[in-house]
Design a protein around this motif. Structure first.
Motif, PDB file in Angstrom:
ATOM      1  N   SER A   6       0.831  -1.209   0.000  1.00  0.00           N
ATOM      2  CA  SER A   6       0.000   0.000   0.000  1.00  0.00           C
ATOM      3  C   SER A   6       0.866   1.260   0.000  1.00  0.00           C
ATOM      4  O   SER A   6       0.517   2.261  -0.619  1.00  0.00           O
TER       5      SER A   6
ATOM      6  N   THR B 113      -4.804  -4.081   4.616  1.00  0.00           N
ATOM      7  CA  THR B 113      -5.712  -4.018   3.487  1.00  0.00           C
ATOM      8  C   THR B 113      -6.567  -5.281   3.544  1.00  0.00           C
ATOM      9  O   THR B 113      -6.039  -6.380   3.622  1.00  0.00           O
TER      10      THR B 113
ATOM     11  N   ASP C 290      -4.359  -3.008  -5.330  1.00  0.00           N
ATOM     12  CA  ASP C 290      -3.554  -3.241  -4.135  1.00  0.00           C
ATOM     13  C   ASP C 290      -4.142  -4.424  -3.377  1.00  0.00           C
ATOM     14  O   ASP C 290      -5.235  -4.355  -2.832  1.00  0.00           O
TER      15      ASP C 290
HETATM   16 MG    MG Z   1      -1.777  -3.084   2.188  1.00  0.00          MG
END
Ligand code: MG
Ligand code: GDP
Length: 458
Positions: A40, A63, A119
């Motif tokens: 990220s 994430t 991502d």
């Molecule tokens: Mg991440």
């Protein structure tokens, strides 16, 4: 400038022309690798966009869903400005030309690429999400933290996953180099080199960077521009998009008069969608007949708006995450409810299957798992061996951007039949990834190709 989209000549569109790349991304770049290796952060360094967006992701600083960020990549037009300094990047609302950011250069940098970063979550329990993202990646950045030994479990598992999905273009990134001494950094570089030997990343460049200090980010941009080709796309094909996220954008208590329809986000695989197009979502609404068989009702709608980030478009081509405004009931698209649907023109869509036959290959060893001794599959000698697929066992199958449970109804050495837990819109010859539940998590065990299927009647 509004285009006359009724007379749009799609076959004349060029994916590298300013007309296209000023407005939308034409290539999807995944970020893959072990949790906390800087996926990220590198996306933020390249695009200026923070991909963690959900409240619970912020609290846990990981994430969970697929993150998205678009970036425009620039190259200076001044001949005396040399690589890598002549390369720079900006967010997707930057103009076609910007002042060059290289020191002592007064040149103008011109837009050369518009890319979309997907991502991925690096956590091992989120492999299914990672595989869904891999379905739309054209290339990937493999992040490897320089202050940990290489490979870590999801470094290997993600690399195997993109290999399975036929991804050809990778850039290996040795991140966090500012944390380690030069000598250690060189040793680690050698570790990466031997790790990627014999994999699809064997010939990929390895770029040492610090995502947080923004060291060598210009080199990453240079490689993205020079080594990763814009994938060839068929603009005149019947368009098809796979939905990766979906939303209800209305505020609670919105008045009926201002209520807007459901919004779907996805990536176009082929063809061109225009505002006003009649579209169909498949499989649509899934219910069951009294005899327990599946019933599907594809959803017809109209594209009311198209946008990328905050820019609205008249038409959209393959690449990047496109937001599609529709007149679908927003309660259906709320909270990712439309993920896994396929959008296309009515009458020109793939079939919907409830059972598939897959020609499969198993990985030799389980990768990416730290397995408890007590759960080793059969005996300590065959550590981490992937055992054969068994009749009646329950697997997870990733088909396009959908993850679906499946019961094995029959199995031979390289072919198995799978009853899907829900119908899926797909095609014969499509690739699927197979995972098995081990230690309470789904682990990648193999992949295959759909050879036949049983369609659901519509
Ligand atoms: Mg991440
Ligand atoms: P992801 O899980 O791979 O997406 O990793 P993140 O991008 O969320 O980064 C994990 C942690 O590593 C965060 O605390 C970042 O600030 C930190 N980090 C990322 N890149 C660097 C770097 O180049 N140097 C240092 N020192 N820390 C970094």
């Amino acid at each position: 400038m509004k285009k006359d989209i009724a007379h749009l000549e799609v076959e004349k569109l060029n994916p590298s022309s300013p007309e296209i790349i000023c407005h939308q991304a034409t290539i999807n770049i995944g970020t893959i690798g072990h949790v906390a290796h800087g996926k990220s952060t590198v996306v933020r360094a390249l695009s200026g966009v923070q991909t963690i967006r959900f409240k619970n992701e912020k609290e846990r600083n990981i994430t969970i869903k697929l993150g998205y960020a678009n970036a425009k990549l620039y190259k200076c037009t001044n001949e005396n400005c040399k690589p890598p300094e002549c390369y720079s990047s900006c967010g997707s609302d930057a103009p076609y030309e910007i002042p060059c950011s290289a020191e002592n250069c007064n040149g103008i940098a011109r837009l050369v690429r518009h890319v979309s970063f997907i991502d991925c979550p690096g956590h091992d329990i989120l492999m299914a999400t990672m595989l869904n993202g891999a379905a739309v990646m054209d290339a990937a950045l493999l992040l490897i933290a320089g202050n940990e030994s290489c490979p870590q479990p999801q470094t290997s598992e993600h690399l195997a996953a993109v290999e399975i999905m036929n991804l050809k273009h990778l850039i290996v990134i040795q991140n966090k180099v500012e944390l380690v001494k030069e000598e250690r950094c060189i040793q680690h570089y050698e570790q990466i080199k031997s790790f990627i030997q014999g994999t699809i990343a064997a010939k990929s460049p390895i770029v040492p960077i610090s995502a947080i200090m923004k060291y060598n980010i210009d080199v990453v941009i240079q490689y993205l521009c020079e080594q990763i080709p814009v994938p060839p796309r068929d603009y005149s094909a019947d368009p098809e998009m796979i939905i990766i996220r979906s939303f209800d954008v209305n505020k609670p208590g919105e008045k009926i008069s201002t209520l807007v329809g459901g919004v779907a986000g996805g990536s176009i695989l082929k063809g061109v969608f225009k505002i006003g197009d009649k579209v169909e979502f498949r499989p649509g609404i899934i219910t069951k007949n009294p005899d327990d068989s599946f019933k599907v009702k594809p959803i017809e709608s109209i594209i009311t708006s198209l946008y990328v980030d905050n820019n609205s478009l008249q038409f959209a081509v393959p690449g990047g995450l496109i937001g599609i405004g529709t007149n679908v009931d927003p309660s259906l698209t709320k909270g990712d409810g439309f993920v896994g649907q396929v959008m296309g023109h009515p009458g020109k869509m793939p079939d919907i299957y409830e059972a598939i036959e897959v020609n499969y290959y198993l990985l030799r060893h389980l990768i990416g798992a730290r397995i408890k001794k007590s759960n080793l599959e059969d005996g300590s000698k065959k550590q981490n061996r992937v055992k054969p697929i068994e009749k009646s066992e329950y697997l997870m199958v990733n088909i396009g951007s959908t993850s679906v449970g499946a019961r094995v109804s029959s199995v031979k050495s390289d072919v198995c039949k799978l009853f899907l837990a829900k119908p899926v819109c797909s095609r014969i010859n499509y690739k699927v990834a197979l995972s098995r539940r081990i230690d309470k998590n789904w682990r990648l065990i193999g992949w295959g190709e759909i050879t036949r299927g049983r369609k659901v009647k519509i």
